[in-house]
Write a protein that holds these residues in place. Structure first.
Motif: not given
Length: 344
Positions: A26-30, A36-38, A89-90, A121-122
């Motif tokens: 998987i490519a890096p996520l912004p 924020e990536q989530m 988120i968890y 984690s998120p």
């Protein structure tokens, strides 16, 4: 014909809940944080979640955890949790599985005996305590999110069921907590379908009547979960056991008791004055698997008495695989997916 794409998985389970850990491809996520990536995955790349939880690759009872680089220097890795209902988120079971996968994949070097590290984690940083014996990850203890009781002993009329008494806890998501025996359940595997149908009716009735707001996060969406509670048996001065099961989505009962469900139970037992710091509760699933939650302390957040806790369990590696994504396959939906897969 398009060129097939691929990424790498470690399939694991904790308490029977299968978590598919995406460790490569998987490519890096912004995003400046894992949270924020989530949000990016949820809003712009939901194809990964759908691919691995729908036919022909998966089923809704599974979960997916994507390993991403940590944005906090204190963490060894970050992870994003994906389930059939969306992006929590968890999750305790997903954290147990992810911690095991980062050790088994070498992202964190495995050490004999006890070792500690952090994951991001998120919901933020999570302390991990791992016990390794003869090269095998025998147990993971992770922090549960601070948990509290939002509503205690409310009642509602549910179509097809009648009057139902429930409490609401927050432990990473909002949970309706109900007494299984009051609803006619013994919490055995043969009741799984009936439990799912009953829980769906109760959750829909509560959602139609009211919503819930977290003391610091605000609106985190409508009530998603329901936890059936069996009788609590005292095994020792500081150790309790209870049969339990968790509903997470129409038709879906978790194979495990869930870590966040166990945290919710600890919050309720504290609210009722039934446990003290250092006490532990083992929740036992329909499949006779269990997690152990420990009540470690409390602190005040505004008007809420928040329960600090940990969850302990074991995760097993099921498979190491490469998923091949062929966008020409009529059963594969590549929209929302292709742009995040690494291109050779």
């Amino acid at each position: 014909m398009s060129q097939p794409l691929s990424f790498q998985l470690i399939d694991t389970h904790a308490g029977g809940d299968v978590s598919r850990i995406v460790i490569g491809g998987i490519a890096p996520l912004p995003g400046a944080s894992v949270r924020e990536q989530m949000h990016y995955l949820r809003d712009d790349a939901d194809g990964l979640r759908r691919l691995l939880l729908e036919e022909p690759y998966g089923i809704p009872e599974m979960s997916v955890d994507l390993i991403v680089p940590a944005t906090d220097p204190a963490a060894a890795a970050g992870y994003i949790i994906m389930e059939v209902m969306g992006y929590p988120i968890y999750s305790g079971s997903n954290t147990l599985c992810t911690a095991t996968a980062v050790l088994e994949s070498g992202i964190v070097q495995k050490q004999e005996g006890h070792q500690q590290f952090k994951l991001e984690s998120p919901a933020g940083l999570v302390q991990i305590d791992a016990r390794v014996e003869n090269g095998v990850v025998e147990a993971i203890t992770c922090e549960g999110l601070p948990s509290y009781i939002d509503t205690y002993q409310a009642s509602i009329q549910v179509p097809g069921i009648g009057k139902v008494t429930y409490s609401i806890a927050y432990s990473g998501g909002f949970y309706a907590l109900v007494d299984a025996a009051e609803l006619g359940f013994s919490l055995v595997r043969e009741e799984e379908r009936a439990l799912a149908d009953c829980a769906h009716k109760i959750v829909e009735a509560i959602k139609a009547e009211r919503g819930f707001s977290h003391y610091s996060l605000g609106d985190v969406g409508p009530l998603p979960f329901l936890h059936f509670m069996g009788p609590v048996e005292q095994i020792a001065d500081d150790f309790y056991r209870s049969r339990s099961t968790t509903y997470v989505h129409p038709g879906v009962i978790c194979r495990s008791t869930t870590g966040t469900g166990t945290s919710a139970r600890l919050a309720l037992m504290h609210h009722e004055g039934r446990i003290k710091p250092g006490d532990r509760l083992e929740t036992v699933s329909l499949r006779e698997t269990g997690f152990i939650g420990e009540f470690t302390g409390t602190h005040q957040e505004g008007s809420q008495a928040v329960v600090e806790n940990t969850i302990t369990g074991k995760s097993y590696v099921l498979a190491r695989s490469e998923i091949v994504v062929n966008c020409d396959d009529p059963m594969v939906e590549c929209q929302g997916l292709r742009h995040i897969l690494k291109q050779d």
